[in-house]
Design a protein around this motif. Structure first.
Motif, mmCIF file in Angstrom:
data_model
loop_
_atom_site.group_PDB
_atom_site.id
_atom_site.type_symbol
_atom_site.label_atom_id
_atom_site.label_comp_id
_atom_site.label_asym_id
_atom_site.label_seq_id
_atom_site.Cartn_x
_atom_site.Cartn_y
_atom_site.Cartn_z
ATOM 1 N N ASP A 227 0.857 -0.849 0.083
ATOM 2 C CA ASP A 227 -0.189 0.075 0.376
ATOM 3 C C ASP A 227 0.808 0.817 0.680
ATOM 4 O OD1 ASP A 227 1.074 -0.661 2.458
ATOM 5 O OD2 ASP A 227 -0.565 0.426 3.487
ATOM 6 N N LYS A 228 2.333 1.334 0.468
ATOM 7 C CA LYS A 228 3.059 2.694 0.273
ATOM 8 C C LYS A 228 4.357 2.808 -1.151
ATOM 9 C CE LYS A 228 3.804 1.586 4.748
ATOM 10 N NZ LYS A 228 3.672 -0.008 5.038
ATOM 11 N N PHE A 229 3.457 1.340 -2.123
ATOM 12 C CA PHE A 229 4.452 1.402 -3.263
ATOM 13 C C PHE A 229 4.240 3.063 -4.342
ATOM 14 C CE2 PHE A 229 5.925 -2.542 -2.584
ATOM 15 C CZ PHE A 229 7.575 -2.203 -2.979
ATOM 16 N N ASN A 230 3.936 3.978 -4.400
ATOM 17 C CA ASN A 230 4.410 5.093 -5.996
ATOM 18 C C ASN A 230 3.732 4.351 -7.258
ATOM 19 O OD1 ASN A 230 3.705 6.493 -7.795
ATOM 20 N ND2 ASN A 230 4.603 7.870 -6.470
ATOM 21 N N VAL A 231 3.794 3.526 -7.676
ATOM 22 C CA VAL A 231 3.572 2.176 -8.885
ATOM 23 C C VAL A 231 3.736 3.233 -10.372
ATOM 24 C CG1 VAL A 231 2.083 0.993 -7.918
ATOM 25 C CG2 VAL A 231 0.873 2.547 -9.129
ATOM 26 N N ASP A 232 3.450 4.189 -10.261
ATOM 27 C CA ASP A 232 3.836 4.996 -11.644
ATOM 28 C C ASP A 232 5.093 5.409 -11.419
ATOM 29 O OD1 ASP A 232 1.326 5.421 -13.113
ATOM 30 O OD2 ASP A 232 0.857 6.562 -11.144
ATOM 31 N N LYS A 233 5.506 5.813 -9.783
ATOM 32 C CA LYS A 233 7.307 6.385 -9.907
ATOM 33 C C LYS A 233 7.849 5.155 -9.876
ATOM 34 C CE LYS A 233 10.120 7.819 -6.472
ATOM 35 N NZ LYS A 233 10.688 6.572 -6.165
ATOM 36 N N GLU A 234 7.656 3.747 -9.583
ATOM 37 C CA GLU A 234 8.391 2.930 -9.224
ATOM 38 C C GLU A 234 8.435 2.155 -11.101
ATOM 39 O OE1 GLU A 234 10.159 1.152 -6.804
ATOM 40 O OE2 GLU A 234 9.076 2.935 -5.460
ATOM 41 N N ALA A 235 7.433 2.060 -12.082
ATOM 42 C CA ALA A 235 7.598 1.418 -12.936
ATOM 43 C C ALA A 235 8.525 2.768 -14.412
ATOM 44 C CB ALA A 235 6.340 1.409 -13.799
ATOM 45 N N GLY A 236 8.053 3.757 -13.322
ATOM 46 C CA GLY A 236 8.799 4.635 -14.731
ATOM 47 C C GLY A 236 10.162 4.553 -14.331
ATOM 48 N N ARG A 238 12.214 1.708 -13.660
ATOM 49 C CA ARG A 238 12.985 0.535 -14.305
ATOM 50 C C ARG A 238 12.387 0.012 -15.643
ATOM 51 N NH1 ARG A 238 10.948 0.506 -9.107
ATOM 52 N NH2 ARG A 238 12.011 -1.281 -7.195
ATOM 53 N N GLN A 239 11.728 1.635 -16.192
ATOM 54 C CA GLN A 239 12.317 1.824 -17.830
ATOM 55 C C GLN A 239 10.828 0.791 -18.589
ATOM 56 O OE1 GLN A 239 15.366 2.125 -19.303
ATOM 57 N NE2 GLN A 239 16.309 2.724 -18.610
ATOM 58 N N TYR A 241 7.515 1.647 -18.067
ATOM 59 C CA TYR A 241 6.299 2.729 -17.675
ATOM 60 C C TYR A 241 5.089 1.795 -18.715
ATOM 61 C CZ TYR A 241 2.898 6.323 -16.333
ATOM 62 O OH TYR A 241 1.131 7.046 -15.780
ATOM 63 N N HIS A 242 4.958 1.919 -20.182
ATOM 64 C CA HIS A 242 4.765 2.173 -20.922
ATOM 65 C C HIS A 242 3.710 0.795 -20.920
ATOM 66 C CE1 HIS A 242 8.507 0.585 -22.316
ATOM 67 N NE2 HIS A 242 7.742 0.024 -23.080
ATOM 68 N N ARG A 243 4.642 -0.617 -20.731
ATOM 69 C CA ARG A 243 4.477 -1.946 -20.159
ATOM 70 C C ARG A 243 2.787 -1.939 -19.152
ATOM 71 N NH1 ARG A 243 9.119 -6.282 -21.254
ATOM 72 N NH2 ARG A 243 10.114 -5.457 -23.008
ATOM 73 N N TYR A 244 3.662 -1.766 -17.874
ATOM 74 C CA TYR A 244 2.411 -0.863 -17.055
ATOM 75 C C TYR A 244 1.262 -1.058 -17.603
ATOM 76 C CZ TYR A 244 0.367 1.147 -13.168
ATOM 77 O OH TYR A 244 -0.620 1.170 -12.085
ATOM 78 N N CYS A 245 1.124 0.330 -18.431
ATOM 79 C CA CYS A 245 0.178 1.253 -18.867
ATOM 80 C C CYS A 245 -0.650 0.479 -19.064
ATOM 81 C CB CYS A 245 0.276 2.894 -19.310
ATOM 82 S SG CYS A 245 1.015 3.261 -17.993
ATOM 83 N N LEU A 246 0.558 -0.499 -20.416
ATOM 84 C CA LEU A 246 -0.760 -1.248 -21.468
ATOM 85 C C LEU A 246 -0.950 -2.415 -19.949
ATOM 86 C CD1 LEU A 246 1.674 -2.311 -24.386
ATOM 87 C CD2 LEU A 246 -0.624 -0.680 -24.810
#
Length: 693
Positions: A227-236, A238-239, A241-246
């Motif tokens: 519940d503490k992760f900033n998921v957008d920041k973490e995905a970014g 790790r490069q 973010y586009h896969r995470y968005c899909l």
């Protein structure tokens, strides 16, 4: 290939809760299952869709189709080309083909022989820039040019959505179409199908979240900080973010979102911000034997083959009794922390200490079957197998000469002089064979030459804990950094045969959305260790009252500190080592009895529920159901076995020193063990709770 198990007196197939879901009118529906791993083995999703094909074809017949990418080699070796039985599908394929995109149709040569529609990614790559623009206009997701996998998934998704548009235009209102998409690689197909308002029901299944895999691979304290992760920041960072968005867009676009386990459902709720509508556990095809003793015989046969390998690997240091040796193993992708190899090695060090402390005469040989970078077999390992074979040939040569002389003497009515029955040449041959077994180095830990020997995580930890296969170690380690094959010159066994020959599978995973390895052990009647952070472990905890009594040990890695989890795993293994032969046989029988719970014929009902729910949401006027009604399977549990559990505390003496002769334990048991009687007791005991739902 289906995993074999026994039927008859031990089957619990008649006591699983009945399924009261209204049957779908499959003759008026078309079901399409889309995945990157259709005819294309990459990971565990291949196993899911391949093993589930049989029961789905049985239910849907010619109205079931799989869709995936076309690879020429896979098509030639796994698919038999044929014409589509449905003319609407032929016309939809032709629409793509006439626009320069190659589409192939055939039957996948697996059990069930499902139809497959395969799209040639390369032939449609010239559309990539245009389709990237469409994706941006649709949902503002941009894909970088250098991410080949993401670009290929967009091409596949665009072709799939195009196909569905052509198909639904041909079909009109009847029959209705269901599209089931697996993992983020199939995500663009969901996004584009929904954004274009194609009249179809959609289901999206995530087998593991992208970000979850990356975070756990980086040794993050994942479950305590969900519940503490900033998921957008973490995905970014790790490069990805586009896969995470899909992935996230596909999850929110689908009519029904499913995942494979309760632990992954919790993860998806935080990582993807949507609670799964249905949990669809992974099953296996279970082929049944007609008699109980058959799977026990297979265990003995396969164990003998493993013992032969061990004889060669430990030549010159074979000072332990193979009849009092247990074989443990861990297998899977080489993810050192995610798969729990770190905690396993530490626990093995502690187990070695306990076995030495209690002067236990049991030896444990542990196999690590994890593929790593190698350049060839270890010369010492190959030499060991050659020495073993030479000794075997020498023994047979001498035995034949000895037998012939003994035979001739007995024919003459004489008792031969045993001192003269072997001549000097025979003694010379035997002495040479003995000298050949002399070894001045310790048996190797690894069977191959590792490319990164100094930095390899398993070997580095072996050096730290000091388990080098020395004579005084009661725990021996063999690292086999390749998947098993029956054509290997070193350990010529298929994985299934190897598992059958082992005594315990140990899979203390930290991140395991499902976990097929302990499930495969269970179906083959081999006890296993799993954790409450694996989907399989959560499933067993939910459905079995006393998992350990059925040979499934569940390590608590969710609510305990790593040190406590390590001690718990050590205790599980030490207790297992204290069991008598009789106790292990009883436990294997009980373990195998859980097979019905893991059979697709039972677990496939969760997929049926997901399809019904998707149709209800896509076409509420035609398909009605109560979306809030609980599944009929919720709440049932296998109770504890009726008979005394195979626990060392129930039958061993109070002294820590175990009996020297394992078979002597059988004589100490006052109550004779009757498999028929125990199974009937369990059957009656298990039926009762199911009617209290």
């Amino acid at each position: 290939m289906p995993l074999s198990r026994s039927l008859s007196m031990t089957s619990l197939s008649g006591v699983l809760p009945d399924w009261e879901e209204a049957e779908l009118p499959v003759e008026d529906l078309l079901l399409f299952e889309v995945a990157w791993e259709v005819t294309n083995k990459v990971g565990g999703i291949y196993t899911v869709i391949q093993t589930k094909a049989k029961i789905t074809v049985d239910e849907w017949g010619d109205n079931y189709y799989m869709m995936g990418p076309y690879f020429e080699h896979n098509y030639k070796t796994q698919v038999e080309g044929c014409e589509p039985p449905n003319p609407a599908i032929r016309k939809a394929m032709d629409a793509l083909i006439h626009n320069g995109c190659q589409v192939h149709f055939g039957r996948w040569l697996i059990e069930g022989s499902p139809f497959v529609i395969l799209f040639d990614i390369g032939s449609a790559a010239w559309n990539l820039d245009r389709w990237k623009g469409d994706l941006w206009e649709t949902c503002k997701i941009g894909l970088p040019y250098h991410d080949r996998e993401a670009n290929d998934s967009l091409i596949l998704g665009s072709l799939v959505a195009w196909f569905f548009k052509e198909l639904t235009d041909q079909l009109g209102d009847q029959p209705n179409v269901i599209g089931h998409f697996h993992e983020w690689q199939a995500g663009p197909g969901v996004i584009l199908s929904r954004s274009r308002k194609i009249p179809m029901a959609t289901i999206f299944t995530t087998h593991a979240t992208l970000l979850g895999r990356y975070l756990c691979a980086g040794n993050a304290d994942f479950y305590n900080n969900l519940d503490k992760f900033n998921v957008d920041k973490e995905a970014g960072e790790r490069q990805i973010y586009h896969r995470y968005c899909l992935e996230k867009a596909a999850v929110h676009c689908a009519h029904v979102f499913t995942t494979v386990s309760q632990i992954t459902a919790v993860e998806a709720s935080h990582m993807l911000h949507r609670k799964p509508d249905v949990v669809t556990p992974n099953g296996l095809n279970v082929k049944k034997f007609s008699a109980m003793h058959e799977f026990q015989n297979l265990h003995s046969t396969s164990k003998a083959r493993i013992q032969e390998f061990v004889r060669g690997h430990f030549y010159g240091h074979l000072d332990f009794n193979l009849e009092k040796t247990l074989f443990f193993f861990i297998a899977g992708r080489y993810e050192f922390s995610n798969k729990g190899a770190d905690i396993f090695l530490e626990s093995l060090s502690r187990l070695n200490y306990l076995l030495q402390l209690h002067r236990n005469d049991m030896t444990v040989v542990v196999f690590f079957i994890m593929p790593a970078k190698t350049n060839n077999f270890n010369v010492e390992s190959l030499k060991g197998q050659a020495v073993r074979k030479q000794l075997w040939d020498t023994a047979h040569t001498v035995k034949e000469k000895f037998g012939k002389k003994l035979y001739d003497a007995l024919l003459k009515g004489q008792i031969p002089d045993m001192n003269s029955i072997l001549d000097r040449d025979d003694f010379t041959i035997m002495k040479r064979a003995i000298y050949a077994t002399q070894r001045h180095s310790l048996p190797p830990v690894t069977t191959h030459n590792m490319l990164d020997d100094s930095t390899d995580p398993i070997l580095s930890n072996v050096r730290r804990i000091g388990l080098f296969n020395s004579r005084n170690d009661r725990v021996k380690i063999i690292f086999h950094p390749e998947f098993l094959s029956s054509t290997s010159p070193l350990l010529p066994m298929d994985y299934e045969d190897f598992v059958r020959g082992c005594n315990l599978g140990v899979f203390p995973s930290y991140y395991e959305p499902w976990g097929y390895t302990p499930g495969e052990c269970t179906v083959m009647g081999i006890p296993s260790v799993t954790t409450n952070l694996s989907g399989f472990g959560c499933f067993i905890e939910e459905h079995v009252s006393d998992p350990a009594a059925y040979g499934v040990y569940i390590v608590d890695r969710r609510f305990r500190a790593p040190e406590e989890s390590c001690n718990q795993l050590t205790q599980f293994m030490f207790s297992f080592c204290q069991q008598s032969l009789r106790q292990r046989i009883i436990q294997r029988n009980r373990t195998e009895r859980l097979s019905d719970l893991l059979d697709w014929r039972y677990l496939g009902r969760f997929y049926i529920h997901a399809r019904h729910l998707a149709l209800n949401r896509a076409f509420p006027d035609k398909f009605q159901m109560d979306p809030m009604a609980p599944l009929k399977t919720e709440g049932f549990r296998y109770p504890r076995p009726y008979s005394v559990p195979p626990s060392p505390s129930a039958s061993l003496h109070s002294t820590p020193h175990h009996s020297d002769v394992e078979d002597d334990d059988d004589d100490d048991d006052d109550e004779p063990y009757d498999e028929d009687e125990e199974a009937e007791r369990d059957r009656l005991n298990i039926k009762a709770p199911f009617f209290d739902l």
